[in-house]
Each structure stands twice: as C-alpha cells, then as structure tokens.
Design a protein around this motif. Structure first.
Motif, PDB file in Angstrom:
ATOM      1  N   LYS A 244       0.822  -1.215   0.000  1.00 15.85           N
ATOM      2  CA  LYS A 244       0.000   0.000   0.000  1.00 15.85           C
ATOM      3  C   LYS A 244       0.851   1.257   0.000  1.00 15.85           C
ATOM      4  N   GLY A 245       2.079   1.166   0.571  1.00 15.01           N
ATOM      5  CA  GLY A 245       2.969   2.318   0.574  1.00 15.01           C
ATOM      6  C   GLY A 245       2.521   3.449   1.471  1.00 15.01           C
ATOM      7  N   LYS A 246       1.597   3.155   2.398  1.00 13.78           N
ATOM      8  CA  LYS A 246       1.079   4.180   3.305  1.00 13.78           C
ATOM      9  C   LYS A 246       1.349   3.778   4.743  1.00 13.78           C
ATOM     10  N   ALA A 247       1.105   4.705   5.652  1.00 18.47           N
ATOM     11  CA  ALA A 247       1.232   4.408   7.081  1.00 18.47           C
ATOM     12  C   ALA A 247       0.169   3.400   7.492  1.00 18.47           C
ATOM     13  N   LEU A 248       0.398   2.735   8.623  1.00 14.44           N
ATOM     14  CA  LEU A 248      -0.549   1.729   9.093  1.00 14.44           C
ATOM     15  C   LEU A 248      -1.902   2.333   9.423  1.00 14.44           C
ATOM     16  N   ALA A 249      -1.907   3.486  10.076  1.00 19.40           N
ATOM     17  CA  ALA A 249      -3.164   4.143  10.441  1.00 19.40           C
ATOM     18  C   ALA A 249      -3.754   4.837   9.218  1.00 19.40           C
ATOM     19  N   GLN A 250      -5.033   4.643   8.995  1.00 17.06           N
ATOM     20  CA  GLN A 250      -5.701   5.240   7.850  1.00 17.06           C
ATOM     21  C   GLN A 250      -6.251   6.626   8.169  1.00 17.06           C
ATOM     22  N   VAL A 251      -6.345   6.938   9.470  1.00 13.88           N
ATOM     23  CA  VAL A 251      -6.852   8.240   9.918  1.00 13.88           C
ATOM     24  C   VAL A 251      -5.812   8.864  10.828  1.00 13.88           C
ATOM     25  N   GLU A 252      -5.212   9.971  10.406  1.00 13.22           N
ATOM     26  CA  GLU A 252      -4.170  10.615  11.228  1.00 13.22           C
ATOM     27  C   GLU A 252      -4.813  11.546  12.245  1.00 13.22           C
ATOM     28  N   ARG A 253      -4.277  11.494  13.472  1.00 13.76           N
ATOM     29  CA  ARG A 253      -4.832  12.287  14.559  1.00 13.76           C
ATOM     30  C   ARG A 253      -3.706  13.045  15.258  1.00 13.76           C
ATOM     31  N   PRO A 254      -3.966  14.265  15.712  1.00 13.07           N
ATOM     32  CA  PRO A 254      -2.931  15.039  16.428  1.00 13.07           C
ATOM     33  C   PRO A 254      -2.653  14.450  17.793  1.00 13.07           C
ATOM     34  N   GLY A 255      -1.539  14.925  18.413  1.00 11.44           N
ATOM     35  CA  GLY A 255      -1.144  14.392  19.715  1.00 11.44           C
ATOM     36  C   GLY A 255      -2.203  14.566  20.775  1.00 11.44           C
ATOM     37  N   THR A 256      -2.924  15.701  20.741  1.00 17.03           N
ATOM     38  CA  THR A 256      -3.971  15.911  21.752  1.00 17.03           C
ATOM     39  C   THR A 256      -5.078  14.877  21.619  1.00 17.03           C
ATOM     40  N   ALA A 257      -5.396  14.490  20.373  1.00 18.04           N
ATOM     41  CA  ALA A 257      -6.433  13.479  20.163  1.00 18.04           C
ATOM     42  C   ALA A 257      -5.972  12.113  20.655  1.00 18.04           C
ATOM     43  N   ILE A 258      -4.672  11.822  20.486  1.00 13.54           N
ATOM     44  CA  ILE A 258      -4.139  10.545  20.968  1.00 13.54           C
ATOM     45  C   ILE A 258      -4.236  10.487  22.486  1.00 13.54           C
ATOM     46  N   LYS A 259      -3.923  11.613  23.144  1.00  6.03           N
ATOM     47  CA  LYS A 259      -4.038  11.649  24.605  1.00  6.03           C
ATOM     48  C   LYS A 259      -5.482  11.465  25.039  1.00  6.03           C
ATOM     49  N   ALA A 260      -6.402  12.094  24.298  1.00  5.09           N
ATOM     50  CA  ALA A 260      -7.825  11.936  24.618  1.00  5.09           C
ATOM     51  C   ALA A 260      -8.258  10.489  24.423  1.00  5.09           C
ATOM     52  N   ASP A 261      -7.758   9.856  23.354  1.00  2.49           N
ATOM     53  CA  ASP A 261      -8.066   8.442  23.117  1.00  2.49           C
ATOM     54  C   ASP A 261      -7.512   7.567  24.233  1.00  2.49           C
ATOM     55  N   LEU A 262      -6.318   7.916  24.722  1.00  6.24           N
ATOM     56  CA  LEU A 262      -5.703   7.154  25.812  1.00  6.24           C
ATOM     57  C   LEU A 262      -6.584   7.197  27.061  1.00  6.24           C
ATOM     58  N   VAL A 263      -7.037   8.390  27.397  1.00  7.91           N
ATOM     59  CA  VAL A 263      -7.925   8.538  28.553  1.00  7.91           C
ATOM     60  C   VAL A 263      -9.214   7.770  28.328  1.00  7.91           C
ATOM     61  N   GLU A 264      -9.727   7.823  27.088  1.00  5.06           N
ATOM     62  CA  GLU A 264     -10.950   7.082  26.772  1.00  5.06           C
ATOM     63  C   GLU A 264     -10.741   5.582  26.914  1.00  5.06           C
ATOM     64  N   GLY A 265      -9.550   5.111  26.525  1.00  2.57           N
ATOM     65  CA  GLY A 265      -9.243   3.686  26.673  1.00  2.57           C
ATOM     66  C   GLY A 265      -9.183   3.265  28.130  1.00  2.57           C
TER      67      GLY A 265
END
Length: 645
Positions: free
Chosen positions: A223-244
C-alpha cells in the motif's frame, strides 16, 4: 499466615529488591515489544545471572521480568498487527482495526489497564487458593484436560468473524502443523519428509512471525502508506488514551470475568498460556450485546484477552509453587530457578518458606502496576509509530522480525520456515481465513492428542463420563449452538464471485489434507489416529467449500485476476523480503542489514541522510541488543563460515 503475608510484602520494598523489580519490568516490557522474544527467551537468557543472588532477589527479579512481557507484547499487536508474544495474537483481532481507525491510543490505554487489573486479580487468586490448592489442581486429570482443550478449540468457530468453514479449516491446519515432528507418545517422526529440521516440529516463533508479521509488512509495502488510515494530532491521541482507560474501568465486570478465565486456564498444567486469551475473547464475544462488531475494532475485543493474559500468570504459578508442576513453559524455566537458589517447589515450600511465596505474589502486583504506569507514559510516543511512512517502517519491522526469528534458536533454517509460513499466512489473510484460529489449533493440537491417548489408556472408552468432563462437553455444545444461532440471525452469507486465486488455494488445502491422510497410513495406529481424526472432517469441509466456490466462480473475476500489473506491488515487496533473507544466508546479518535498509529507502526516494542514519542506528541497536546484551551470535553467512541449512 498473616505474619508471612506482611513479611513477604514488606520484603520487596527493600531498596535493592525494588531496584531489581524496576529493572525487571523494563526488561520484560522490552522482550514483549520485540517480536520473537517473549517471556521464555527472557527467562532463559536471564536465569544464568541469578547464581550469585540471594533467593528473594533472584526470584522476584525473574518473576518481574516474566509477569509484564505480555503487556509489552500488546504494543506491537495493536500498532503493527504483529503479536509481540504468541498470546497477544488474540489482542490484534480488534486492536489493529482500532489502529487503522486512528484510535490506537484508546486500544493501548484499554489494553494496559486491563492487563494491570488482570495481573493484580491473578495475584490475589493465587494468594487465596494457596490453602486449598491441592483440591483445585488435582481435580483436572487427562480427561478433563482433553475436554478443556476441545472447549478451547470450539472457540475457533466463535472467533471466526465471517466464514465458520474457513475458521474451522484454519484451526484444522494449525492442528496438522502441530503434528509435524516426533510424536511424544510413540517416538514416531510424522510429516518430516526426510528433513532433520522438521524432526523437532514447527517452531512456535517462526510460525507466529510468519503468519502475522510477514503479511503485515507485505501489506505495508504494497500500500505504501502508514498503518493508520486516519491521522490524529497528539492531543487526540491523549484523549483516546484517557478514553481507553475509562473503557477498561467501565467494563470492570468483563475484566473480572476474563481475569477469572485466565486464572482457571493458567492453573491447568499443560493447556498452555496461549489458550487463555482466545478463550476469554471467545467468551466476551459470546456474551456481548455487540458481538457483530467484534473483529472490526471493538474495544471489548481488546479488554477481554488482555485481562486474561496477565491473570493467567497467577494461575500458572499456583501448580508450580504447590506441586513443582509448571503451569506453562515459562514456569518450567522458573521452576529451574527455584532449584538453582536451593528451593524445591512443593507443599513444604508453602509452609516452610511462606514469606518467599508471598513476596512473589506481591511482586506480581507491583510489577503489573509499574508496567502500566511506565507504558502509559510512553503511549503518546508509541502511538505515533502507526503514522510513520511505509518506506521507513518497512525495513525496521522486517529486520526486527528477521533477527527475532533467528535469535530464539540461532538456526538459519527458522528464517526460511518463517518465509514459507509467511507466504501461506499472506494468502490465508487475503482470502478471509482466520490466522488466530490457526495459531490456536497449533498450540492445542498436541495437548488434545496426548491427553486423548492417556485418557483412553487410563479410563477406557467411557472417560467422557467423568463429571467435570460432562460439564465441559455441555459448555462446548452450548457455545457452538449459541454461536451458530447468532450467526444465522446476522447478515446473510456473502455471494461474491470466487476468484481464481481463492479456488486454487482451496484446492491446495484439499491436496494438503489428502496427502496427510495417505502419508499417515505408514505410521502405527496410535500415531495415525490424530491425523485421521482431523483430516477426514477437513476433507469434508473443503469439499463443501470447493462445491460452493465452483458454483460462484465467475469468468469475469477470472479475467480480472489475470489483469496485468494486478500483483506487481505485492511481488516487489515479496522479492525485497526474499532478498533480505538470502543475503543474510550468504553474507550474514552484519553486512546485509545496513545495506538492505539504505537500498530499500533510496529506491522509495527517501533522502540519503535519513537512509544512512536509520541504517546506522538500526545496525548498532541490533548489534548491541542481541550480540552484546543478550549474547546471541548473529549469523555470519554461509560464505563466511556460517552453518548450512
């Protein structure tokens, strides 16, 4: 008893022991994150270091290492679709789809908290069961172990998200792979085809890396692309972490139940640590109100196996301490560590050295808490791996899994076995077969076959009439019925046209099982029973699948499959992997690793500076980590004096 609990718990907070536990946690996470290593390799490498240590220091250090390995293994399972350790294969079923949705932070947060809670639960169960351990462990004889294995195999149908037939065929193929090599009961070598390498059977690490890692890197390169199909900023990753984290705590009842499953499976000697996460996953899917979402990125599908993963270590430690019967392969090494420091596991250990026993239980709790805190702090950085460009990530992952496959037994043949199984895994994944089901079948195949023979010899043909055996049979039938009923209520079966590739692969599987049946005719009755018990149903299922695929075969699809350039990118990626392995075989790791990294990245138009820098860092890291720190001799190449295949 109370005095032993207090003394043992306070002991691990002595500064020198606490430092060893922290170091052990870091090492354990590292061994879990690096594919192909895992707890067995970690304990095998570190055990020689304990000869000059005090008893408590040595045992708490080794247990701290082993107890958090599976927490580290969840990282690569979720981010890269590569299980860091084989039990983490159940986590990737829903973990990696969450990563592709850009929610890797949520999956990681849920996995780490669930692992921590499961590990703590397992430790408390271990402490509670010590007074009554004999009655708990000894109730499981060979008949009960056999039917528990059958119950675990029935979860193949449950974890098969789409085609039940393909799921069962995948499991059957895994069982067939487990038959390769010497059979323990008869000493008969089966399906070795004259190869000395296969006399010891197919190794677990090349199998896991071939089935899961090779298809992932092929897809990445194709595919030649990154593994994640939806890129998210660092703040969103932190929010996802808290959600997890919230998700794991919100599903506390699921964590509790799956932790209990992990403990029960861990207590039963011989069933294997790889089984518990799959049983927990299947149970969670069966009992969830959102069972149709499992396999597409549902958070419960991450929480369930990770809860069981660490909880099973408390269960596996129970028969190890109480009877000197290791509950898993890792516990067998830990059993040797007890003997090295002058302790003999058994009833006397629980009475004469109860303080040491409770020091180990407290270590389980502390190590899981430390691992969770440490890895949560790093999650924001780890989650960014999923957004790294493919030309950079491909050589890094490929080199790590190649070195990992070689390092377990330092046998260059393992690399070629990984390639062969990788091609098989890629085809199965592309056609909708279930790779975790194959792994589950491989792990349980020998266990089920061995305990069937022992049960028939010890109890005769009525061995299934024992009370616990009948309960396990009822649970198996109920689970299959419930799964089939839910599947009929779901979406109708797909009527997509069959591809030429799909039809050819089904014919290949049919030929494999047919050859298995005819090849086994030369073995003794006891050696051929297992292959025939598996082979005949698989022939029936594949006959049905061939009939269905022939009816759905489309000439338009046939022409589409033969369209020029259809598989060009896949062939290029496959050629890259083959060149790396052949290069290692000819001139060794030291020369090939940096050259391969630079050439691959330059072909994909990465800068000279980045290519050379990554090649240097990767080569130095591999050399320091494996050749120096772990004392694993890197293969020099056959042209420079390396051993032949």
């Amino acid at each position: 008893m109370l005095e032993a609990i207090v003394t043992g718990t306070l002991t691990i907070f002595q500064p020198d022991i606490l430092v060893l536990i922290v170091i052990g946690v870091i090492i354990g996470l590292l061994f879990g994150i690096l594919p192909g290593l895992g707890g067995i390799v970690a304990l095998a490498i570190l055990t020689p270091l304990i000869y000059d240590m005090e008893r408590v220091h040595a045992l708490t250090f080794l247990l701290a290492v082993h107890s958090v390995v599976y927490s580290g293994g969840a990282v690569t399972a979720i981010l890269l679709n590569i299980p860091g350790t084989s039990p983490n294969a159940a986590t990737l079923i829903d973990g990696f789809p969450l990563t592709k949705k850009g929610k890797s932070g949520q999956a990681l947060g849920a996995a780490f908290v669930a692992s921590m809670l499961g590990g703590i639960f397992g430790a408390f169960v271990l402490a509670a069961l010590i007074p009554v351990v004999s009655s708990v462990v000894m109730v499981f004889g060979s008949p009960e172990t056999f039917f528990f294995g059958i119950l675990a195999l029935s979860f193949i149908a449950i974890i098969s998200r789409e085609s039940t037939v393909k799921g069962l065929v995948s499991g059957g193929l895994g069982i067939l792979f487990s038959f390769v090599g010497y059979q323990g009961l008869t000493g008969v070598p089966r399906f070795t085809f004259g190869s000395l390498y296969l006399y010891d059977g197919i190794k677990l690490i090349p199998l896991v890396l071939g089935l899961f890692a090779i298809p992932t890197v092929l897809d990445l390169a194709t595919k030649g692309k990154a593994l994640a199909q939806v890129e998210r900023p660092g703040t969103a990753i932190k929010a996802d972490l808290v959600e997890g984290i919230r998700s794991a705590l919100h599903h506390w009842w699921l964590v509790l139940r799956c932790s209990a499953i992990g403990c029960v499976v861990g207590i039963i000697p011989g069933v294997g640590g790889e089984t518990a996460p799959f049983v927990a996953y299947g149970y969670a899917k069966q009992t969830s109100k959102h069972s149709q979402e499992f396999g597409s990125g549902h958070i419960e599908g991450v929480i369930a196996p990770e809860s069981a993963n660490n909880a099973k270590e408390g269960g596996a430690l129970l028969p190890t301490l109480a009877f000197g019967i290791p509950g898993s392969a890792s516990m067998a090494i830990l059993l040797g560590a007890f003997l090295i420091v002058g302790l003999t596991p058994g009833p006397a250990l629980l009475t004469d050295h109860a303080d040491i026993v409770f020091s180990l239980i407290a270590t389980l709790v502390l190590a899981n808490v430390l691992a969770c805190i440490l890895i949560l702090l790093l999650t924001n950085s780890l989650a960014k791996i999923a957004f790294v460009r493919a030309p950079i990530l491909f050589p890094v992952i490929l080199i790590l899994i190649t070195v990992g496959a070689f390092s377990t037994e330092t046998n260059i043949s393992d690399l070629f076995m990984m390639l062969l199984l990788g091609a098989f895994g890629w085809a199965m994944k592309a056609l909708g077969y279930n790779l975790p089901a194959l792994l589950l079948g491989f792990v349980l195949g020998q266990i089920v076959e061995t305990n069937l023979y022992i049960s028939l010899g010890a109890y005769g043909s009525t061995f299934f009439l024992r009370p616990i055996s009948m309960v396990l049979i009822a649970l198996t039938l109920a689970g299959l019925f419930y799964t089939q009923r839910n599947r009929k209520r779901g979406a109708p079966a797909s009527s997509d046209p069959t591809s030429l590739f799909g039809l050819a692969f089904t014919l290949l599987l049919f030929a494999i099982f047919l050859c298995e049946l005819f090849s086994s005719l030369q073995y003794s009755p006891r050696a051929m029973l297992g292959p025939w018990v598996i082979g005949i149903p698989m022939i029936g299922l594949l006959s049905r699948e061939l009939f269905s695929q022939t009816k759905q075969f489309s000439w338009a699809q046939f022409k589409s499959d033969l369209r020029p350039g259809q598989y060009t990118s896949s062939l290029r990626a496959s050629l890259s992997i083959l060149c790396l392995v052949l290069g290692i075989f000819l001139v060794g790791f030291t020369f090939v690793l940096p050259v391969f990294t630079v050439v691959y990245m330059r072909i994909h138009k990465e800068s000279w500076m980045l290519s050379l820098s990554l090649a240097l860092v990767l080569s130095l890291t591999i050399h320091f980590l494996f050749a120096q720190l772990l004392s694993v001799p890197l293969y020099p190449g056959i042209l420079l004096g390396g051993s032949k295949i």
